[in-house]
Design a protein around this motif. Sequence first.
Motif, PDB file in Angstrom:
ATOM      1  N   VAL A  60     -61.716 -35.544 -13.265  1.00 38.89           N
ATOM      2  CA  VAL A  60     -60.958 -34.704 -12.330  1.00 38.89           C
ATOM      3  C   VAL A  60     -60.416 -35.555 -11.179  1.00 38.89           C
ATOM      4  CG1 VAL A  60     -61.141 -32.812 -10.663  1.00 38.89           C
ATOM      5  CG2 VAL A  60     -62.176 -32.583 -12.940  1.00 38.89           C
ATOM      6  N   ASP A  65     -56.219 -33.663 -16.465  1.00 38.16           N
ATOM      7  CA  ASP A  65     -56.284 -32.218 -16.634  1.00 38.16           C
ATOM      8  C   ASP A  65     -57.387 -31.926 -17.645  1.00 38.16           C
ATOM      9  OD1 ASP A  65     -55.993 -29.511 -17.041  1.00 38.16           O
ATOM     10  OD2 ASP A  65     -53.957 -29.640 -17.843  1.00 38.16           O
ATOM     11  N   THR A  66     -58.516 -31.460 -17.167  1.00 37.97           N
ATOM     12  CA  THR A  66     -59.680 -31.233 -18.027  1.00 37.97           C
ATOM     13  C   THR A  66     -59.704 -29.826 -18.619  1.00 37.97           C
ATOM     14  OG1 THR A  66     -61.021 -30.586 -16.117  1.00 37.97           O
ATOM     15  CG2 THR A  66     -61.098 -32.907 -16.789  1.00 37.97           C
ATOM     16  N   SER A  67     -58.738 -28.997 -18.288  1.00 37.23           N
ATOM     17  CA  SER A  67     -58.779 -27.595 -18.713  1.00 37.23           C
ATOM     18  C   SER A  67     -58.745 -27.421 -20.227  1.00 37.23           C
ATOM     19  CB  SER A  67     -57.639 -26.804 -18.070  1.00 37.23           C
ATOM     20  OG  SER A  67     -56.382 -27.317 -18.485  1.00 37.23           O
TER      21      SER A  67
END
Length: 125
Positions: A60, A65-67
């Motif tokens: 992060v 973008d870890t989503s």
Amino acid sequence: MSSEEPTRVKEIMSSPVETISRDATVSDAAAKMRDDNISALIVTTSTPSIITSTDILDAVASGTDTSELDVTELMTESVETVPPDLQIGEASAMMTNFGIKHLPVVERGDYVGMISSTDIAAQVS
């Protein structure tokens, strides 16, 4: 000879070990860590693998973008493991030497727990 035996990993490890599927998302892993108040999960893969809160924070912080990421994209593979009868001083030395904060505890090929630098620090203080 001292009557006080050295503390063993099995005496202070967290058990049962918390796991997450290799198909889970990073968001799933973060939620499980938050809900269980832990900072690492064993990822169920053929080789010992782990994802930690530090792995997620680093991703992060670097702008990733870890989503939609799967845990396999952030996990550490082929992690060091220790047996439950190892002295905590030796586990601590391993953590220092490898620059890690968690060691899965394995007995006869099965995960039986997790020991962290926090567990060791609490024991020696």
